[in-house]
Structures are given as structure tokens and as C-alpha cells.
Design a protein around this motif. Structure first.
Motif, PDB file in Angstrom:
ATOM      1  N   ALA A 142      -5.732  -6.647   5.940  1.00 48.69           N
ATOM      2  CA  ALA A 142      -4.949  -7.200   7.044  1.00 48.69           C
ATOM      3  C   ALA A 142      -5.371  -8.642   7.327  1.00 48.69           C
ATOM      4  CB  ALA A 142      -5.128  -6.341   8.295  1.00 48.69           C
ATOM      5  N   LEU A 157      -5.900   3.881   5.585  1.00 51.90           N
ATOM      6  CA  LEU A 157      -6.124   3.005   6.733  1.00 51.90           C
ATOM      7  C   LEU A 157      -7.233   1.992   6.458  1.00 51.90           C
ATOM      8  CD1 LEU A 157      -5.823   5.559   9.681  1.00 51.90           C
ATOM      9  CD2 LEU A 157      -4.186   3.775   9.040  1.00 51.90           C
ATOM     10  N   VAL A 161       0.874  -1.171   0.000  1.00 58.98           N
ATOM     11  CA  VAL A 161       0.000   0.000   0.000  1.00 58.98           C
ATOM     12  C   VAL A 161       0.912   1.221   0.000  1.00 58.98           C
ATOM     13  CG1 VAL A 161      -1.783   1.277   1.228  1.00 58.98           C
ATOM     14  CG2 VAL A 161      -1.837  -1.233   1.201  1.00 58.98           C
ATOM     15  N   LEU A 190       1.200  -7.927   4.104  1.00 61.53           N
ATOM     16  CA  LEU A 190       0.853  -6.545   3.784  1.00 61.53           C
ATOM     17  C   LEU A 190       1.980  -5.608   4.189  1.00 61.53           C
ATOM     18  CD1 LEU A 190      -1.481  -4.757   2.729  1.00 61.53           C
ATOM     19  CD2 LEU A 190      -2.347  -4.661   5.066  1.00 61.53           C
ATOM     20  N   VAL A 221       0.034  -3.782   9.429  1.00 62.09           N
ATOM     21  CA  VAL A 221       0.940  -4.117   8.337  1.00 62.09           C
ATOM     22  C   VAL A 221       2.054  -5.028   8.835  1.00 62.09           C
ATOM     23  CG1 VAL A 221       0.449  -2.020   7.060  1.00 62.09           C
ATOM     24  CG2 VAL A 221       2.378  -2.050   8.655  1.00 62.09           C
ATOM     25  N   SER A 275       3.408  -1.451   3.865  1.00 60.86           N
ATOM     26  CA  SER A 275       3.012  -0.081   3.577  1.00 60.86           C
ATOM     27  C   SER A 275       4.243   0.785   3.376  1.00 60.86           C
ATOM     28  CB  SER A 275       2.138   0.498   4.703  1.00 60.86           C
ATOM     29  OG  SER A 275       2.835   0.500   5.934  1.00 60.86           O
ATOM     30  N   THR A 329       0.610   7.954   6.489  1.00 62.48           N
ATOM     31  CA  THR A 329      -0.126   6.695   6.370  1.00 62.48           C
ATOM     32  C   THR A 329      -1.057   6.457   7.552  1.00 62.48           C
ATOM     33  OG1 THR A 329       1.814   5.826   5.209  1.00 62.48           O
ATOM     34  CG2 THR A 329       0.164   4.239   5.923  1.00 62.48           C
ATOM     35  N   HIS A 347       6.772  -1.755   7.236  1.00 67.73           N
ATOM     36  CA  HIS A 347       6.497  -0.380   6.816  1.00 67.73           C
ATOM     37  C   HIS A 347       7.795   0.305   6.429  1.00 67.73           C
ATOM     38  CE1 HIS A 347       4.610   3.575   6.621  1.00 67.73           C
ATOM     39  NE2 HIS A 347       5.532   4.047   7.448  1.00 67.73           N
ATOM     40  N   GLN A 359      -7.934   0.708   3.516  1.00 69.86           N
ATOM     41  CA  GLN A 359      -7.347  -0.306   2.640  1.00 69.86           C
ATOM     42  C   GLN A 359      -6.568  -1.331   3.462  1.00 69.86           C
ATOM     43  OE1 GLN A 359      -4.960   2.061   0.002  1.00 69.86           O
ATOM     44  NE2 GLN A 359      -6.709   2.936  -1.058  1.00 69.86           N
ATOM     45  N   ILE A 360      -5.786  -0.839   4.410  1.00 64.77           N
ATOM     46  CA  ILE A 360      -4.999  -1.733   5.261  1.00 64.77           C
ATOM     47  C   ILE A 360      -5.915  -2.622   6.095  1.00 64.77           C
ATOM     48  CG2 ILE A 360      -3.417  -1.760   7.231  1.00 64.77           C
ATOM     49  CD1 ILE A 360      -2.119   0.779   5.977  1.00 64.77           C
TER      50      ILE A 360
END
Length: 385
Positions: free
Chosen positions: A36, A29, A16, A41, A53, A43, A22, A56, A31-32
Motif C-alpha cells: 500500500a 491482507l 492481488v 494497488l 487498495v 485487489s 480478501t 477492488h 500483502q496489501i
């Protein structure tokens, strides 16, 4: 942020990518939250790691170098879309960070992230999430003929190369279809569903507005509307942004005790704070195409807080207000137009609209959007397997 135990997470990697903070961008958020647990995942964006995530990559908010500024100006004057895309210092940082990443899918949030996502992650399926209609993001003629023209070329060049395309409302999706030939799925800015009791309206009707203090949002119109109402109304603002503009709004409100300015609250406290009011108010003159098609976070936050809604005749919001019976739409964007609908409110009519908001809250929550995000990622994955 270090990787978690890879054995506990499916091996598919989704990145993402955003150039916003973020952890404070509601759309990112969501989308995450939607993805999740279903994939590995990752970011990338400004600020520390958001919750949910696996890893990151933090970008730093630095200004352009003199060379980047020169290239930026030249790209605008020459209409060079690719040079324009590469003149952001965040793009430079992202390119470095992306060098060793091999995600299967990238969700590129906003136009500035699209060029590095497509050109530096050639094996990944890119999903473009357009938060705005970028060729006409601002209304000034000089902007549309320079930066807007270049952004339009960038959209026409890059969006057809994406494996998925989402945006915030149907009106903007229709504009992208006409300008790029690409059809976007609509994922609204709906907030997460919240179990919330509906507050009974008292003899004083409490109005509330929260969000950015930007001059082109013309918040003074709402103040002028309320100043002409009876003593049975209050208006409370929770504003972030331009402190000079906020000072002007306070000066306009003067000593009217019914008009109050409160300190903004953290994102997690927005809905509990709003639920103490009766009617969410948003009057947004359509000074840009994006304002014309506005269907913002705050509209859905009003609903999840179980408020009634009073708005100007913005077509995307008005469609939902009329469809669900959750409030009132003014005839125009003037203070008089807003005042005319507010003056007719009674505790009983507000309670009916609040009840309609409660009945529609799950359908107007992020649940359907989360499903759409997962489906879009699944379709994109199918093209790279």
C-alpha cells in the motif's frame, strides 16, 4: 470500489488476486499492507474491498453448474490439469473481470488463481504465492491419486512460467523445488509487530487455542491433555468452523470448569484477546504433508500477544521454539506427551518464555516478510519494463 485520485499514487499497477474473502485472509491482507502506498494497488476476491487498495473487484461465491461439475470430474479422472483449473465458477468470474485489466504484476494467491492469472494476463509478471503444498493438500490415498495427481501436474506446468514464487515455510519450499525445479522464497505467516506489555503469570496458568474447528486437527487431544492436569491450569478455546465438531468438543470437556469455549472475535481483536492468557497451545498431528510442515498464523499471533508457546513436535514450529526459547515442544502428538510438558510449567518458567517471546517479537513479525514481498514485486517489475 471507485479509483482514488490517480495523481496521488504511482502509476504502477499490482493486482492481488485471491479466491478467499480478501478482507479476512491474513496472508492476503499482509500483502496489501506491504505494498500500500508504493504502487497503484488493485485487489480481486470474495467480499468487499479491503483497506489500502486503489480499486477492488468483488467475486461472488457461487456453486458449480452441472456442466462444470461434469468437466471437473472428467478432468480428475483424465488427469487433465488445464481442464481441471478451469472448472471453478470463481475462475469464470475472474476471467470476465480480468478482461479489461492491464496490471504490470499479479500476485496469485493459491493454486486456483494461477491459471487465469497466467493465461488471461499475458503481459503481466505473475508472482505465485503458495499457501500450501497443493499436490498433497489432503492425506487420503484416493485424493492424492486423483485430485492431488492433477494438482501436481498443474504445479509443474504453471509454476515455471511465474516471475516470482513465494511460500509459507522452508519445508514446503524444499518440496516444491524437488517437484517442480522452482525455488520459492519463504514469506512466513508472521503477524504484524505489536507493542504489547507482557502479562505476569499468576498461580493459575491460562492456556489458549484459537482457530478453525476441523476434525483432522484433533483438538480433542488438547482437551484430554488438560483434563489430566492439576487445578492450576485453565484452557480456553476461540473456534470457528464445524459447529457439530465444536459440540462434540464441549461434550468431551463436560462439566470441567477449567475448559471454556468463548465466541470467536474479529481478526483485529485476536491479539488483544490472546494477551489476556499465558500459553498458546497447538497440538497438530501430521495427518497431511501441510500439517507436518505447519507454521501457521496462530503461532506468530501467540508471539505478538507475548505468550509462551506449547506445541507438538511439528518441525517448522519446533525449530522456532528452540531457536528463540519461547516455549516447550512435546515428544509426540499424544495427550500424554502434551500433558508431560505442561505439568512441568511454573509461573516463573512461563514468564521466562514470555520474556523470550517479547525479545523475539519484532524479528518474528511480518516486517521481514513485507520487505520480501516488496523485493519480489520489484524484481518482477524489472522483467516487464
Amino acid at each position: 470500489m471507485p479509483d482514488r485520485d490517480r495523481g496521488q499514487v504511482p502509476p504502477v499497477s499490482v493486482l492481488v488476486l485471491s479466491f478467499t474473502r480478501t478482507g479476512k485472509d491474513p496472508r492476503v491482507l499482509r500483502q496489501i499492507a506491504a505494498l500500500a502506498g508504493s504502487c497503484r494497488l488493485v485487489s480481486m476476491g470474495l467480499g468487499p474491498a479491503p483497506v489500502g487498495v486503489h480499486a477492488h473487484f468483488e467475486l461472488m461465491d457461487r456453486g458449480r453448474t452441472w456442466w462444470q461439475k461434469l468437466c471437473h470430474v472428467w478432468a480428475i479422472l483424465a488427469g487433465d490439469a488445464i481442464l481441471f483449473a478451469g472448472t471453478s465458477p470463481l475462475v469464470d468470474q475472474a476471467i470476465v473481470q480480468l478482461k479489461d485489466l492491464r496490471p504490470a504484476v499479479v500476485i496469485a494467491n493459491d493454486l486456483d488463481t494461477l491459471w487465469p492469472a497466467i493465461t488471461r494476463l499475458g503481459g503481466a509478471a505473475v508472482i505465485f504465492d503458495a499457501h500450501e503444498y497443493y499436490p498433497c493438500e489432503w492425506g487420503a490415498r484416493w485424493w492424492r491419486l486423483t485430485i492431488g495427481r492433477t494438482r501436481g501436474r498443474l504445479c509443474r506446468r504453471l509454476i515455471p512460467r511465474c516471475r516470482g514464487f513465494t511460500t509459507v515455510c522452508q519445508g514446503i519450499a524444499d518440496r516444491y523445488l524437488r517437484s517442480t525445479g522452482c525455488r520459492a522464497s519463504v514469506v512466513t505467516n508472521a503477524a504484524e509487530f505489536r507493542h504489547q506489555a507482557t502479562r505476569a503469570t499468576g498461580t493459575t496458568i491460562a492456556l489458549v487455542h484459537h482457530g478453525n474447528a476441523e476434525r483432522n486437527r484433533r483438538l480433542e487431544l488438547t482437551i484430554l491433555a488438560v483434563k489430566g492436569l492439576s487445578q492450576h491450569f485453565t484452557l480456553t478455546f476461540y473456534l470457528v468452523g464445524d459447529p457439530g465438531y465444536v459440540a462434540e468438543l464441549k461434550q468431551l470437556a463436560g462439566n470441567d470448569p477449567r475448559i471454556r469455549f468463548r465466541d470467536p472475535v474479529p481478526y483485529a481483536e485476536i491479539l488483544p484477546t490472546l494477551s489476556e492468557f499465558d500459553v498458546g497451545v497447538f497440538l497438530l498431528p501430521p495427518s497431511t504433508i501441510n500439517y507436518f510442515h505447519a507454521l501457521p498464523n496462530k503461532f506468530f499471533e501467540f508471539i505478538q500477544a507475548r505468550l509462551a508457546v506449547a506445541i507438538g513436535p511439528s518441525p517448522e514450529m519446533a525449530r522456532e521454539v528452540h531457536r528463540w526459547g519461547i516455549g516447550w515442544v512435546a515428544d509426540d502428538f499424544s495427550p500424554e506427551g502434551l500433558r508431560s510438558i505442561l505439568a512441568q510449567l511454573t509461573p516463573e518458567s512461563v514468564d521466562r518464555a514470555k520474556g523470550a517471546a517479547a525479545a523475539a517479537a519484532r524479528l518474528l513479525s511480518s516486517e521481514s516478510g513485507s520487505t520480501a514481498i516488496r523485493d519480489c514485486v520489484s524484481r518482477a517489475l524489472a522483467t516487464v519494463r
